[in-house]
Motif scaffolding. Structure first.
Motif, PDB file in Angstrom:
ATOM      1  N   ASP A   1       0.827  -1.210   0.000  1.00  0.00           N
ATOM      2  CA  ASP A   1       0.000   0.000   0.000  1.00  0.00           C
ATOM      3  C   ASP A   1       0.863   1.263   0.000  1.00  0.00           C
ATOM      4  N   ASN A   2       2.016   1.189   0.656  1.00  0.00           N
ATOM      5  CA  ASN A   2       2.858   2.375   0.811  1.00  0.00           C
ATOM      6  C   ASN A   2       3.901   2.553  -0.278  1.00  0.00           C
ATOM      7  N   LEU A   3       4.087   1.558  -1.138  1.00  0.00           N
ATOM      8  CA  LEU A   3       5.031   1.715  -2.237  1.00  0.00           C
ATOM      9  C   LEU A   3       4.444   2.715  -3.233  1.00  0.00           C
ATOM     10  N   GLY A   4       5.232   3.668  -3.624  1.00  0.00           N
ATOM     11  CA  GLY A   4       4.757   4.694  -4.547  1.00  0.00           C
ATOM     12  C   GLY A   4       5.198   4.439  -5.965  1.00  0.00           C
ATOM     13  N   SER A   5       4.788   5.315  -6.836  1.00  0.00           N
ATOM     14  CA  SER A   5       5.143   5.171  -8.244  1.00  0.00           C
ATOM     15  C   SER A   5       6.646   5.372  -8.468  1.00  0.00           C
ATOM     16  N   GLY A   6       7.324   6.016  -7.510  1.00  0.00           N
ATOM     17  CA  GLY A   6       8.762   6.219  -7.627  1.00  0.00           C
ATOM     18  C   GLY A   6       9.567   4.984  -7.265  1.00  0.00           C
ATOM     19  N   ASP A   7       8.913   4.007  -6.640  1.00  0.00           N
ATOM     20  CA  ASP A   7       9.607   2.775  -6.270  1.00  0.00           C
ATOM     21  C   ASP A   7       9.727   1.863  -7.488  1.00  0.00           C
ATOM     22  N   ALA A   8      10.763   1.077  -7.466  1.00  0.00           N
ATOM     23  CA  ALA A   8      11.004   0.165  -8.586  1.00  0.00           C
ATOM     24  C   ALA A   8       9.874  -0.851  -8.698  1.00  0.00           C
ATOM     25  N   PRO A   9       9.418  -1.106  -9.920  1.00  0.00           N
ATOM     26  CA  PRO A   9       8.368  -2.116 -10.110  1.00  0.00           C
ATOM     27  C   PRO A   9       8.801  -3.490  -9.599  1.00  0.00           C
ATOM     28  N   THR A  10      10.112  -3.753  -9.637  1.00  0.00           N
ATOM     29  CA  THR A  10      10.574  -5.045  -9.132  1.00  0.00           C
ATOM     30  C   THR A  10      10.356  -5.149  -7.628  1.00  0.00           C
ATOM     31  N   SER A  11      10.443  -4.026  -6.919  1.00  0.00           N
ATOM     32  CA  SER A  11      10.166  -4.037  -5.482  1.00  0.00           C
ATOM     33  C   SER A  11       8.718  -4.426  -5.229  1.00  0.00           C
ATOM     34  N   GLN A  12       7.819  -3.828  -5.994  1.00  0.00           N
ATOM     35  CA  GLN A  12       6.403  -4.136  -5.845  1.00  0.00           C
ATOM     36  C   GLN A  12       6.147  -5.597  -6.178  1.00  0.00           C
ATOM     37  N   ALA A  13       6.774  -6.084  -7.242  1.00  0.00           N
ATOM     38  CA  ALA A  13       6.568  -7.471  -7.662  1.00  0.00           C
ATOM     39  C   ALA A  13       7.088  -8.450  -6.609  1.00  0.00           C
ATOM     40  N   MET A  14       8.240  -8.145  -6.026  1.00  0.00           N
ATOM     41  CA  MET A  14       8.807  -9.038  -5.010  1.00  0.00           C
ATOM     42  C   MET A  14       7.923  -9.096  -3.776  1.00  0.00           C
ATOM     43  N   VAL A  15       7.444  -7.952  -3.329  1.00  0.00           N
ATOM     44  CA  VAL A  15       6.570  -7.932  -2.150  1.00  0.00           C
ATOM     45  C   VAL A  15       5.257  -8.652  -2.469  1.00  0.00           C
ATOM     46  N   ALA A  16       4.711  -8.415  -3.650  1.00  0.00           N
ATOM     47  CA  ALA A  16       3.463  -9.071  -4.048  1.00  0.00           C
ATOM     48  C   ALA A  16       3.640 -10.585  -4.116  1.00  0.00           C
ATOM     49  N   ASP A  17       4.783 -11.048  -4.626  1.00  0.00           N
ATOM     50  CA  ASP A  17       5.047 -12.488  -4.689  1.00  0.00           C
ATOM     51  C   ASP A  17       5.132 -13.095  -3.289  1.00  0.00           C
ATOM     52  N   LYS A  18       5.804 -12.401  -2.381  1.00  0.00           N
ATOM     53  CA  LYS A  18       5.925 -12.895  -1.009  1.00  0.00           C
ATOM     54  C   LYS A  18       4.557 -12.936  -0.331  1.00  0.00           C
ATOM     55  N   LEU A  19       3.751 -11.901  -0.574  1.00  0.00           N
ATOM     56  CA  LEU A  19       2.405 -11.862  -0.003  1.00  0.00           C
ATOM     57  C   LEU A  19       1.557 -13.004  -0.560  1.00  0.00           C
TER      58      LEU A  19
END
Length: 85
Positions: A34-52
């Protein structure tokens, strides 16, 4: 947002009492998403989403079976239907 949906699913699964630590990690990961912004790397979002996704799969497997109504619940439902008819 995502964390709210994860909390709702955990409540519906009734898994928080079975695995409180893993449930807390799932909520924490959802809050990070929820707190990852558009400035964060998409890979960061993908890694967190995969772990979740992985932890939610484990939690779904640990969830107790859905409780179905017993004979008393069935009689109560029939009585309510009769009175409503």
């Amino acid at each position: 947002m995502i964390a709210d949906k994860i909390r709702e699913e955990l409540d519906n699964l009734r898994v928080t009492l079975v695995s409180p630590g893993m449930s807390a990690v799932a909520i924490q990961l959802a809050e990070v998403l929820d707190n990852l912004g558009s400035g964060d790397a998409p890979t960061s979002q993908a890694m967190v989403a995969d772990k979740l996704a992985a932890i939610m799969t484990k939690l779904r497997g640990l969830a107790p079976p859905a409780m179905e109504g017993d004979a008393v619940d069935e009689l109560t439902d029939r009585r309510a239907k009769r009175r409503g008819a």
